[in-house]
Design an enzyme around this catalytic site. Structure first.
Site, PDB file in Angstrom:
ATOM      1  N   ASP A 141       0.818  -1.204   0.000  1.00 35.98           N
ATOM      2  CA  ASP A 141       0.000   0.000   0.000  1.00 35.98           C
ATOM      3  C   ASP A 141       0.854   1.257   0.000  1.00 35.98           C
ATOM      4  OD1 ASP A 141      -2.492  -1.045  -0.113  1.00 35.98           O
ATOM      5  OD2 ASP A 141      -2.970  -0.831   2.007  1.00 35.98           O
ATOM      6  N   LYS A 193      -3.687   3.181  -2.472  1.00 36.94           N
ATOM      7  CA  LYS A 193      -4.950   3.903  -2.613  1.00 36.94           C
ATOM      8  C   LYS A 193      -4.856   5.217  -1.845  1.00 36.94           C
ATOM      9  CE  LYS A 193      -7.391   0.396  -1.086  1.00 36.94           C
ATOM     10  NZ  LYS A 193      -8.556  -0.393  -0.650  1.00 36.94           N
ATOM     11  N   MET A 223      -7.908   9.419   9.238  1.00 35.67           N
ATOM     12  CA  MET A 223      -8.406   9.728   7.892  1.00 35.67           C
ATOM     13  C   MET A 223      -9.408  10.881   7.905  1.00 35.67           C
ATOM     14  SD  MET A 223      -8.738   5.857   6.319  1.00 35.67           S
ATOM     15  CE  MET A 223      -9.575   5.171   7.742  1.00 35.67           C
TER      16      MET A 223
END
Length: 830
Positions: A328, A350, A464
């Site tokens: 990732d 991502k 996030m």
């Protein structure tokens, strides 16, 4: 209407096309049907096995091109030769009744496989058939054979092969059934998926023709195609991987699907038989059964929050042993350098607005790679499960029959605040904490119970949520949290790029915008934020916030980078050279005559001792030799072989070694100096008058193609550290080449260049770039460069020629405790 039917030109292909033409003409007499021959790549290459020229698709590409161009209306293929999915814009009609699905044996002599002598030679172009023949008769030799049926039969006679394996359907369609020696039943050899079935391919948009073809379909064959090709698709759809599948209707017992699957070498094979009523479910069940037998294991590894040193011991072991790593965006890039040289590394990162791969694609990729490799690592930032999608991946793997294991990682929810000096719990202040994700799949704020969070005294950690800081703060205040409650936002936590903003809830959003923080970021709300002043150690490291560039020799991370990182620096390395060992053979008699061995680098030590080993010598051969070295690294390299240096001068340079060695020399001693081929002759010039001096070349510091990649302008770095003169020259050459390769833009200026020019005029960009040298030779090379290094401010030289000396120098200059020895802006300095 006239319909053109495209086919290959072999006798079997023409026979199949003619069969299709006759059936269509009989069913639709008002239309005209003609056959058109098309040459394919597979027909032109007959001297190589199928898996070496691509896959079964080499027989169909040209026909599909003609279909897309409208030059033909129907492509007739053997369905077993078709990839698992039709090409874009094309589709297959429902299958017509299949011919015999079995493989057959054609022997020159004898009536069965058992009759063949030991070591008999059988020809086939299929590894699926080869592997299954070996199961029946391990002693048989299988040779590759290509061509149409007539060609293969001719080769059998000419090359005196004992037999061939072919498809029964082809022989029957050619009227050559009498050549069959023996039918191979499913229990002996599972045929290729859809063997004996014709593939009728047309334009997807030609619905009228599709309806005409579908009226002639056979229900039982349609079910078989779904199950058999469905299995192939479930296993990844590759035509050049050995796979077999046959679906039979067993009347009252329903459908039975027999399958086989192997890797390219045949070292892993699996077989399965499944029963059911639905073809789609049958293919999935069969694939799961196969994977449970031979799939490799997938390790879902948490990489930690950013600092590569926070990987767990078990996680690092999995990385080092992996044959494939799928990683990732948030996994530390340094961890990939721990992988084996032949490890396949795939980026599946991502970001918020840009997905390299969708989650569904990643899931399928993990299953696909499990059939190729024994150990696969799925490397995920932070922990594999905490607000990651590792749980979804684990469930998908389990349902697909792929074994997996989770290796937890340190979550940024805890590590991020800690690196900013904020413990999420602290005795006497707070006894617990909440961790929530602030971001959902719709790019809006998650459904969070702000009232519950506001009432609790526990620390709140939001992940996030950088783009939602204002909204989070507002919602907490609206829910009853005091606007004076302290909050912190930590960007790029645990990395040298970490930045932290602290304020109360009513002002934190503005502070973050003003600071320009970037994701990933951790948001912390609670009284523990007040402990930052006392517990912040990371951002107070002496080189925190500083950026350094190191031109290095070799691919491995240098000890210098590690030293600077320990002091908080952001370090970029760029490879400018590599060490190539030179082979030398030594004898014990030669070494007996040597009094001193000299080493000026660890590369010399390692190269010399490698040659000693390859010469069949051990430590006893060095019993009469004394050893002198320059520098602690050379001494450490010696110690790795169980030897301590007799002489280590205080000054880590050639002159220091000469002065330290002279008192031991009377002129009779024999001295061997193990050096690089391109090293200078300073030691020889200084010592040959005092001993019998001999240079032994054991390695060469060779240049490599320097990949400047996204290297920032040199002025953006606080310093460049050079550990040898060759690194100076090679970086200069690479920069000079790149500068000359830039396109001319006349009077046009980029936004970046205009900004730099403005800063230069206004004096806003005063940082410049310091240059650090490990010793006198490197410094001399740097001085000779003058202004060639764009952005140079000063040159500094380490007091001790070692990595430690350079790291200490960076700290001292950062604190303005040292003066430069040279500045290109002040030529009088030296």
């Amino acid at each position: 209407m006239e319909y053109r039917i495209g086919t290959r030109g072999s006798r079997l292909a023409l026979s199949q096309a003619e069969y299709v033409r006759e059936r269509l003409q009989g069913a639709y007499p008002e239309d005209a049907f003609t056959v058109q021959v098309i040459k394919t790549r597979g027909d032109m290459i007959l001297d190589k096995p199928l898996h070496q020229i691509g896959d079964k698709g080499v027989f169909v590409k040209e026909i599909e091109e003609k279909l897309l161009l409208g030059e033909i209306h129907i492509g007739v293929h053997s369905m077993k030769d078709m990839p698992s999915a039709a090409a874009e814009g094309l589709t297959f009609a429902r299958a017509w009744k299949r011919e015999d699905y079995r493989d057959v044996l054609i022997l020159r002599e004898g009536a069965s496989l058992e009759d063949l002598p030991k070591g008999a030679v059988i020809g086939t172009g299929s590894r699926r058939r080869e592997f299954q023949l070996k199961r029946l008769r391990p002693d048989i030799k299988v040779v590759g054979i290509r061509g149409n049926v007539d060609t293969r039969l001719k080769k059998m006679e000419e090359e005196k092969l004992d037999g061939l394996v072919l498809a029964a359907a082809g022989l029957k369609r050619l009227g050559m059934e009498d050549r069959i020696t023996r039918y191979l039943e499913v229990e002996e050899m599972i045929p290729a998926p859809a063997q004996g079935i014709l593939g009728l391919e047309i334009l997807e948009s030609n619905t009228g023709l599709l309806e005409m073809l579908n009226r002639l379909s056979d229900k039982e064959t349609v079910e078989a195609v779904k199950a058999e090709r469905g299995f192939l698709q479930e296993m990844g759809g590759s035509c050049h991987i050995p796979a077999g599948a046959v679906c039979r209707n067993m009347n009252n017992h329903g459908l039975c699907l027999d399958v086989m699957y192997g890797n390219e070498t045949g070292s892993r094979q699996a077989y399965a038989k499944v029963w059911g009523d639905e073809p789609d479910m049958l293919s999935k069940k069969a694939a799961v059964s196969i994977r449970r037998q031979i799939a490799g294991k997938v390790y879902l590894v948490g990489a930690g929050p950013g600092d590569a040193g926070l990987i767990t011991v078990k996680g690092l072991k999995a990385i080092r042993e992996a044959a494939c790593i799928i990683y990732d965006r948030l996994a530390a890039p340094e961890l990939l350098k721990e992988a084996k040289a032949d490890c396949e590394i795939i980026y599946a990162g991502k970001a918020r607005d840009a997905h390299t791969m969708k989650q569904e694609e990643i899931n399928r990729l993990l299953v696909k790679k499990s059939m190729e490799y024994e150990r696969i690592v799925r490397l995920k930032g932070g922990d594999a499960y905490v607000f990651g999608r590792g749980g979804e991946e684990g469930i998908y793997l389990q349902e697909a029959g792929v074994p997996f294991e989770v290796i937890p990682g340190i979550s940024s929810a805890i590590a991020g605040p800690e690196y900013a000096g904020i413990p999420v719990t602290h005795r006497g202040i707070v006894q617990g904490f909440h961790v929530v994700t602030a971001h959902n799949s719709k790019d809006t704020l998650s459904e969070i119970d702000f009232e519950a969070l506001a009432k609790e005294k526990e620390t709140c950690v939001f992940l996030m949520g950088l783009s939602k800081v204002d909204e989070i703060a507002r919602r907490l205040i609206e829910a009853g949290k005091p606007s004076s409650a302290m909050a912190a936002v930590i960007s790029k936590a645990t990395t040298p790029k970490q930045r932290t903003c602290v304020s109360d809830l009513s002002h934190i959003g503005g502070k973050v915008k003003e600071a320009g923080l970037t994701s990933p970021a951790v948001i912390v709300v609670g009284d523990v934020v007040c402990l930052r002043d006392k517990l912040d150690y990371f951002e107070k490291k002496p080189l925190f916030g500083k950026k350094y560039l190191i031109p290095k020799i070799g691919a491995k991370t240098t000890g210098l980078k590690e030293l600077l990182q320990e002091k908080g620096a952001d370090v970029t390395e760029i490879q400018v050279g590599e060490i190539v060992k030179k082979k030398k053979i030594f004898s014990a008699e030669q070494l007996k005559s040597v009094d001193w061995l000299l080493f000026t680098s660890k590369n010399g030590v390692e190269a010399a001792f490698l040659n000693f080993v390859e010469s069949g010598l051990d430590l006893r051969s060095l019993g009469g030799c004394r050893i002198g070295v320059i520098g602690a690294k050379s001494a450490e390299a010696l110690q790795a072989y169980g030897i301590y240096a007799d002489l280590l001068p205080a000054d880590f340079n050639s002159d220091g070694l000469v002065e330290a060695l002279k008192p031991y020399l009377t002129g009779k001693e024999k001295v061997w100096y193990f050096k690089a081929e391109n090293a200078d002759g300073h030691l020889k010039e200084a010592l040959e008058a005092f001993c019998r001096f001999e240079e032994i070349v054991v390695y060469e510091n060779c240049g490599v193609e320097v990949d400047l990649g996204d290297l920032e302008p040199l002025a953006e770095y606080n310093g460049i550290l050079f550990t040898c003169a060759s690194s100076v020259k090679r970086l200069m050459e690479a920069l000079h080449t790149r500068r000359n390769a830039l396109p001319e833009h006349g009077n046009e200026k980029t936004e970046k260049s205009e900004k730099s020019e403005k800063e230069e005029k206004t004096g806003e960009n005063k940082r410049g770039c310091n240059i650090y040298s490990i010793g006198p030779k490197t410094t001399a090379c740097l001085k000779s460069c003058g202004r060639e290094l764009e952005g140079i401010e000063n040159i500094w030289e380490a007091r001790q020629a070692s990595y430690e000396g350079l790291a200490e120098l960076c700290v001292a200059t950062s604190a303005s405790q040292r003066e430069p020895i040279y500045s290109p802006l002040s030529p009088q300095q030296s």
